[in-house]
Design a protein around this motif. Structure first.
Motif, mmCIF file in Angstrom:
data_model
loop_
_atom_site.group_PDB
_atom_site.id
_atom_site.type_symbol
_atom_site.label_atom_id
_atom_site.label_comp_id
_atom_site.label_asym_id
_atom_site.label_seq_id
_atom_site.Cartn_x
_atom_site.Cartn_y
_atom_site.Cartn_z
ATOM 1 N N ALA A 205 -2.524 -1.737 2.681
ATOM 2 C CA ALA A 205 -3.078 -0.942 1.587
ATOM 3 C C ALA A 205 -4.216 -0.069 2.078
ATOM 4 C CB ALA A 205 -3.572 -1.859 0.467
ATOM 5 N N CYS A 206 -4.564 0.929 1.263
ATOM 6 C CA CYS A 206 -5.723 1.764 1.550
ATOM 7 C C CYS A 206 -6.433 2.093 0.246
ATOM 8 C CB CYS A 206 -5.336 3.041 2.298
ATOM 9 S SG CYS A 206 -4.315 4.189 1.344
ATOM 10 N N GLY A 207 -7.701 2.494 0.350
ATOM 11 C CA GLY A 207 -8.458 2.927 -0.814
ATOM 12 C C GLY A 207 -8.565 1.851 -1.880
ATOM 13 N N VAL A 208 -8.485 2.271 -3.141
ATOM 14 C CA VAL A 208 -8.654 1.342 -4.260
ATOM 15 C C VAL A 208 -7.551 0.292 -4.323
ATOM 16 C CG1 VAL A 208 -9.931 3.003 -5.655
ATOM 17 C CG2 VAL A 208 -7.433 2.911 -5.840
ATOM 18 N N GLU A 209 -6.443 0.525 -3.640
ATOM 19 C CA GLU A 209 -5.349 -0.436 -3.679
ATOM 20 C C GLU A 209 -5.604 -1.675 -2.830
ATOM 21 O OE1 GLU A 209 -2.261 -0.293 -5.640
ATOM 22 O OE2 GLU A 209 -3.861 0.869 -6.567
ATOM 23 N N VAL A 210 -6.635 -1.646 -1.997
ATOM 24 C CA VAL A 210 -6.956 -2.833 -1.194
ATOM 25 C C VAL A 210 -7.393 -3.965 -2.113
ATOM 26 C CG1 VAL A 210 -8.478 -3.785 0.567
ATOM 27 C CG2 VAL A 210 -7.511 -1.489 0.864
ATOM 28 N N ALA A 211 -8.303 -3.690 -3.044
ATOM 29 C CA ALA A 211 -8.756 -4.722 -3.979
ATOM 30 C C ALA A 211 -7.594 -5.242 -4.815
ATOM 31 C CB ALA A 211 -9.858 -4.166 -4.872
ATOM 32 N N ARG A 212 -6.727 -4.350 -5.245
ATOM 33 C CA ARG A 212 -5.581 -4.765 -6.061
ATOM 34 C C ARG A 212 -4.589 -5.590 -5.244
ATOM 35 N NH1 ARG A 212 -5.399 1.319 -8.503
ATOM 36 N NH2 ARG A 212 -7.027 1.041 -10.091
ATOM 37 N N SER A 213 -4.492 -5.310 -3.965
ATOM 38 C CA SER A 213 -3.618 -6.098 -3.095
ATOM 39 C C SER A 213 -4.157 -7.510 -2.907
ATOM 40 C CB SER A 213 -3.468 -5.397 -1.739
ATOM 41 O OG SER A 213 -2.825 -4.150 -1.896
ATOM 42 N N LEU A 214 -5.470 -7.638 -2.829
ATOM 43 C CA LEU A 214 -6.076 -8.968 -2.759
ATOM 44 C C LEU A 214 -5.819 -9.736 -4.059
ATOM 45 C CD1 LEU A 214 -9.390 -7.968 -0.982
ATOM 46 C CD2 LEU A 214 -7.588 -9.420 -0.016
ATOM 47 N N ASP A 215 -5.842 -9.028 -5.192
ATOM 48 C CA ASP A 215 -5.490 -9.654 -6.470
ATOM 49 C C ASP A 215 -4.054 -10.174 -6.423
ATOM 50 O OD1 ASP A 215 -7.984 -8.980 -7.474
ATOM 51 O OD2 ASP A 215 -7.260 -7.191 -8.536
ATOM 52 N N ALA A 256 0.692 -0.127 -0.329
ATOM 53 C CA ALA A 256 0.090 0.155 -1.628
ATOM 54 C C ALA A 256 -0.947 1.252 -1.481
ATOM 55 C CB ALA A 256 -0.552 -1.112 -2.199
ATOM 56 N N GLU A 257 -0.813 2.291 -2.311
ATOM 57 C CA GLU A 257 -1.720 3.437 -2.237
ATOM 58 C C GLU A 257 -1.806 4.137 -3.584
ATOM 59 O OE1 GLU A 257 0.116 6.580 0.252
ATOM 60 O OE2 GLU A 257 1.952 5.375 0.065
ATOM 61 N N ASP A 258 -2.950 4.762 -3.842
ATOM 62 C CA ASP A 258 -3.143 5.590 -5.035
ATOM 63 C C ASP A 258 -2.749 7.019 -4.660
ATOM 64 O OD1 ASP A 258 -3.901 6.699 -7.417
ATOM 65 O OD2 ASP A 258 -6.056 6.525 -7.066
ATOM 66 N N GLU A 282 8.710 -2.344 0.893
ATOM 67 C CA GLU A 282 8.640 -1.869 -0.482
ATOM 68 C C GLU A 282 7.376 -1.031 -0.630
ATOM 69 O OE1 GLU A 282 10.747 -2.183 -3.113
ATOM 70 O OE2 GLU A 282 12.212 -3.165 -1.795
ATOM 71 N N PHE A 283 7.425 -0.028 -1.506
ATOM 72 C CA PHE A 283 6.339 0.941 -1.617
ATOM 73 C C PHE A 283 5.728 0.923 -3.014
ATOM 74 C CE2 PHE A 283 9.589 2.469 1.314
ATOM 75 C CZ PHE A 283 8.850 2.677 2.477
ATOM 76 N N ILE A 284 4.417 0.714 -3.073
ATOM 77 C CA ILE A 284 3.665 0.836 -4.316
ATOM 78 C C ILE A 284 2.899 2.154 -4.281
ATOM 79 C CG2 ILE A 284 1.689 -0.055 -5.627
ATOM 80 C CD1 ILE A 284 4.152 -1.712 -6.083
ATOM 81 N N GLY A 285 3.101 2.969 -5.297
ATOM 82 C CA GLY A 285 2.428 4.257 -5.409
ATOM 83 C C GLY A 285 3.007 4.981 -6.613
ATOM 84 N N VAL A 286 2.535 6.170 -6.865
ATOM 85 C CA VAL A 286 3.072 6.968 -7.969
ATOM 86 C C VAL A 286 4.444 7.498 -7.553
ATOM 87 C CG1 VAL A 286 2.704 8.980 -9.431
ATOM 88 C CG2 VAL A 286 0.759 7.552 -8.752
ATOM 89 N N ARG A 287 5.416 7.370 -8.451
ATOM 90 C CA ARG A 287 6.808 7.640 -8.117
ATOM 91 C C ARG A 287 7.180 9.114 -8.278
ATOM 92 N NH1 ARG A 287 9.232 3.509 -5.229
ATOM 93 N NH2 ARG A 287 7.842 1.739 -5.581
ATOM 94 N N ASP A 288 6.610 9.944 -7.427
ATOM 95 C CA ASP A 288 6.979 11.355 -7.351
ATOM 96 C C ASP A 288 6.902 12.051 -8.702
ATOM 97 O OD1 ASP A 288 7.641 13.618 -5.924
ATOM 98 O OD2 ASP A 288 9.793 13.367 -6.241
ATOM 99 N N GLU A 289 5.764 11.882 -9.365
ATOM 100 C CA GLU A 289 5.535 12.567 -10.630
ATOM 101 C C GLU A 289 4.049 12.884 -10.753
ATOM 102 O OE1 GLU A 289 5.939 10.034 -14.161
ATOM 103 O OE2 GLU A 289 6.134 8.310 -12.802
ATOM 104 N N PHE A 290 3.721 13.812 -11.641
ATOM 105 C CA PHE A 290 2.330 14.102 -11.928
ATOM 106 C C PHE A 290 1.779 13.040 -12.869
ATOM 107 C CE2 PHE A 290 3.944 18.323 -10.729
ATOM 108 C CZ PHE A 290 2.987 18.676 -9.776
ATOM 109 N N GLY A 291 0.459 12.848 -12.812
ATOM 110 C CA GLY A 291 -0.186 11.889 -13.695
ATOM 111 C C GLY A 291 -0.463 12.494 -15.058
ATOM 112 N N GLU A 292 -1.281 11.797 -15.825
ATOM 113 C CA GLU A 292 -1.671 12.282 -17.138
ATOM 114 C C GLU A 292 -3.095 11.822 -17.420
ATOM 115 O OE1 GLU A 292 -0.145 9.422 -20.496
ATOM 116 O OE2 GLU A 292 1.512 9.822 -19.114
#
Length: 328
Positions: A205-215, A256-258, A282-292
């Motif tokens: 993981a990198c960035g904010v996803e490191v804490a979430r990966s520890l969770d 895992a990445e934001d 397996e990949f955790i991240g935004v699935r090729d779309e814009f956010g909101e």
């Protein structure tokens, strides 16, 4: 003159990454006397208001003219200065051509530090959420790309990039981030660090996803699944040796990445392993779309970036590993 043995402000657990960066750079600037800051009218949003207050004569305001700012940074670097270019991640993309030609092509010693990356922009919405910056900047030849995990690592990384000779793109962030690293942690460009060891699967993981990966690792421990969590804060050059070791020892990886799942950390991990030690990923991240528009934590839940979703990806990749081991 650059010096590494200087006082530091790192370790303020309540800081956002941008505030930690602003405070640390300001502290280091007394000793790194060739550092100058270039701003695009967003000093209050990047943490650079600290630097401006203490070193107004070393602060250059370009207004909303990011292309000019980056081109000027390349010229300043040619004189021996270390320009630190600061703006929001989405506006860095506006100056991509200048980064490529005025900085990377000439191998200028410029540090581009981007606040508000990924879904961290929150209520500003999809037009301001930079979900493709890692992919864009790691594709530039010679560009180093860094995404620290917490305020402590931002401080260490800030010092490291000032000592490093070459162009760097580093993410910070808008929102307060949970402290996950202790005082013994050591940052080195190009090296990942194991934060929690395990035997069944590795989460990279990198960035904010490191804490979430520890969770996620905590969730899975209750199910008898042993998870190794790696902070891969340098995405380019990526730590191939550590990735190969994880692939060979555990045979399954989740990233895992934001960021968009295309071209970011997950892509870098897959590229490294497919050539050296392939395994199910397996990949955790935004699935090729814009956010909101929404609060960052709400968006992380909506786009399935939180601990429970990472845990589910771990279960899926372990199942794939088991099928592979049984020849299915």
């Amino acid at each position: 003159m650059t010096q590494t043995n200087v006082p530091s402000l790192i370790g303020s657990s309540g800081d956002s990454l941008r505030e930690a960066f602003g405070k640390e750079l300001t502290q280091l600037a007394e000793h790194y006397t060739n550092v100058v800051v270039l701003d695009a009218d967003v000093a209050g949003g990047t943490g650079m208001h600290h630097f401006l207050k203490k070193y107004p004569e070393r602060f250059y305001q370009f207004g909303i003219a990011e292309q000019n700012m980056v081109a000027a940074a390349g010229g300043m670097a040619s004189t021996g200065l270390i320009p630190v270019v600061t703006t929001f991640g989405v506006f860095c993309l506006r100056a991509y051509e200048q980064v490529r030609l005025s900085v990377a092509y000439c191998r200028r010693n410029v540090k581009i530090v981007a606040s508000h990356p990924g879904l961290d922009v929150g209520p500003d919405g999809g037009s301001a959420q930079t979900l493709e910056d890692i992919a864009a900047f790691r594709a530039i030849p010679g560009m180093t790309v860094i995404s620290p995990a917490d305020s402590f690592e931002v401080g260490l990384a800030t010092r490291a990039i000032l000592d490093f000779d070459g162009p760097v793109y580093m993410r910070t962030g808008r929102s307060p981030v949970r402290r996950v690293l202790d005082e013994s942690y050591q940052f080195e460009i190009g090296k990942g660090r194991i934060l929690r060891d395990g035997t069944d699967v590795a989460i990279v993981a990198c960035g904010v996803e490191v804490a979430r990966s520890l969770d996620a690792a905590e969730i899975l421990e209750k199910e008898g699944i042993s998870v190794r969590v790696i902070n891969m804060s340098t995405i380019k050059p990526i730590d191939i040796d550590l990735l190969v070791r994880c692939s060979r020892e555990m045979g399954a990886i989740v990233t895992a990445e934001d960021h968009n799942v295309i071209g970011g950390l997950g892509g870098a991990v897959a590229e490294a392993l497919v050539q050296n030690a392939p395994c199910p990923i397996e990949f955790i991240g935004v699935r090729d779309e814009f956010g909101e528009s929404g609060e960052p934590e709400e968006l992380a839940e909506k786009y399935k970036l939180t601990g429970p979703y990472i845990a589910e990806a771990v279960r899926k990749v372990i199942a794939r590993k088991m099928r592979r081991e049984h020849g299915e």
